[in-house]
Write an enzyme that holds these catalytic residues in place. Structure first.
Site, PDB file in Angstrom:
ATOM      1  N   LYS A  79       8.740  -5.759  -7.865  1.00  0.00           N
ATOM      2  CA  LYS A  79       7.646  -5.136  -6.809  1.00  0.00           C
ATOM      3  C   LYS A  79       7.928  -5.873  -5.574  1.00  0.00           C
ATOM      4  O   LYS A  79       7.132  -5.800  -4.561  1.00  0.00           O
ATOM      5  CB  LYS A  79       6.181  -5.190  -7.376  1.00  0.00           C
ATOM      6  CG  LYS A  79       6.048  -4.320  -8.437  1.00  0.00           C
ATOM      7  CD  LYS A  79       4.656  -4.004  -8.753  1.00  0.00           C
ATOM      8  CE  LYS A  79       3.643  -4.983  -8.881  1.00  0.00           C
ATOM      9  NZ  LYS A  79       2.296  -4.341  -9.083  1.00  0.00           N
TER      10      LYS A  79
ATOM     11  N   LYS B 256       6.697  -8.591  -4.847  1.00  0.00           N
ATOM     12  CA  LYS B 256       5.597  -9.252  -4.752  1.00  0.00           C
ATOM     13  C   LYS B 256       5.648 -10.859  -5.507  1.00  0.00           C
ATOM     14  O   LYS B 256       6.467 -10.653  -6.596  1.00  0.00           O
ATOM     15  CB  LYS B 256       4.261  -8.739  -5.368  1.00  0.00           C
ATOM     16  CG  LYS B 256       3.649  -7.533  -4.702  1.00  0.00           C
ATOM     17  CD  LYS B 256       2.419  -7.094  -5.244  1.00  0.00           C
ATOM     18  CE  LYS B 256       1.747  -6.524  -4.299  1.00  0.00           C
ATOM     19  NZ  LYS B 256       0.329  -6.026  -4.859  1.00  0.00           N
TER      20      LYS B 256
HETATM   21  N1  C2G Z   1      -7.043  -2.050  -4.272  1.00  0.00           N
HETATM   22  C1  C2G Z   1      -8.044  -1.437  -3.778  1.00  0.00           C
HETATM   23  N2  C2G Z   1      -8.643  -1.691  -2.520  1.00  0.00           N
HETATM   24  C2  C2G Z   1      -7.926  -2.959  -1.846  1.00  0.00           C
HETATM   25  C3  C2G Z   1      -6.914  -3.566  -2.483  1.00  0.00           C
HETATM   26  C4  C2G Z   1      -6.348  -3.030  -3.690  1.00  0.00           C
HETATM   27  O1  C2G Z   1      -8.668  -0.536  -4.157  1.00  0.00           O
HETATM   28  N3  C2G Z   1      -8.415  -3.546  -0.867  1.00  0.00           N
HETATM   29  C5  C2G Z   1      -6.527  -1.189  -5.563  1.00  0.00           C
HETATM   30  C6  C2G Z   1      -5.020  -0.930  -5.492  1.00  0.00           C
HETATM   31  O2  C2G Z   1      -5.066   0.372  -5.211  1.00  0.00           O
HETATM   32  C7  C2G Z   1      -4.639  -0.928  -6.768  1.00  0.00           C
HETATM   33  C8  C2G Z   1      -5.553  -2.077  -7.566  1.00  0.00           C
HETATM   34  O3  C2G Z   1      -6.556  -2.414  -6.526  1.00  0.00           O
HETATM   35  O4  C2G Z   1      -5.114   0.295  -7.448  1.00  0.00           O
HETATM   36  C9  C2G Z   1      -4.630  -3.192  -7.777  1.00  0.00           C
HETATM   37  O5  C2G Z   1      -3.959  -3.591  -6.548  1.00  0.00           O
HETATM   38  P1  C2G Z   1      -2.569  -4.525  -6.494  1.00  0.00           P
HETATM   39  O6  C2G Z   1      -3.054  -5.676  -7.203  1.00  0.00           O
HETATM   40  O7  C2G Z   1      -2.119  -4.800  -5.213  1.00  0.00           O
HETATM   41  O8  C2G Z   1      -1.767  -3.639  -7.300  1.00  0.00           O
HETATM   42  P2  C2G Z   1      -0.293  -3.163  -6.700  1.00  0.00           P
HETATM   43  O9  C2G Z   1       0.716  -4.177  -6.323  1.00  0.00           O
HETATM   44  O10 C2G Z   1      -0.528  -1.884  -6.080  1.00  0.00           O
HETATM   45  O11 C2G Z   1       0.389  -2.613  -8.305  1.00  0.00           O
HETATM   46  O12 C2G Z   1       2.503   0.185 -11.440  1.00  0.00           O
HETATM   47  C10 C2G Z   1       1.463   0.051 -10.606  1.00  0.00           C
HETATM   48  C11 C2G Z   1       1.665  -1.164  -9.696  1.00  0.00           C
HETATM   49  O13 C2G Z   1       1.557  -2.192 -10.652  1.00  0.00           O
HETATM   50  C12 C2G Z   1       0.490  -1.361  -8.884  1.00  0.00           C
END
Ligand code: C2G
Length: 132
Positions: free
Chosen positions: A47, A49
């Protein structure tokens, strides 16, 4: 016997913040059990990340949250259909920054995109700490 409503969501959940908690709380409120598929360190590389905390420590933190009932590893993009079927998932939830990306799961369960919480993100936290 009424089946419990199982909710499933995915994410890296690094440097846990109130936006994450806001998502997890709303996801749990949709059902009886919330499963979080947590991105492994290896999958995070896919990803593009790099999490500050290791998978084991991110898992430990998530398992400590009252809204989270179970944490499973997210190793690849392609595991979602299998996860939905294997865990008898009723509702798949993601923040709306992913809106539309997982509509293919509608064949297997309800798909809900919740409003992302504005004003906080792991990226923002890292940048602000860099500035000091
Ligand atoms: N999120 C949110 N508000 C934020 C930050 C994050 O609602 N200010 C939500 C994201 O939309 C996601 C969850 O928190 O649903 C986790 O965010 P991340 O850890 O950044 O996940 P991500 O990298 O988007 O991974 O297969 C899907 C991926 O693994 C998603």
């Amino acid at each position: 016997m009424k089946k419990t409503t199982t909710v499933l969501t995915y994410g890296t959940y690094d440097l846990l913040h109130w936006g994450h908690i806001n998502l997890l709380k709303r996801a749990k409120d949709l059902g009886d059990e919330l499963i979080v598929a947590l991105s492994t360190d290896e999958f995070n590389q896919l990803k593009h990340k790099e999490a500050y905390h290791s998978y084991e420590n991110r898992k430990f933190i998530l398992e400590s949250i009252q809204y989270v009932d179970k944490v499973i590893p997210e190793n690849k993009w392609e595991q979602k259909v299998e996860d939905v079927i294997k865990n008898d998932v009723d509702i798949f939830v993601m923040g709306d920054d992913w809106k539309g990306e997982f509509d293919f799961l509608k064949e297997y369960c309800e798909v809900v995109y919740l409003d992302r919480t504005n004003g906080v993100s792991t990226t923002m936290i890292k940048k602000d700490l860099l500035i000091g």
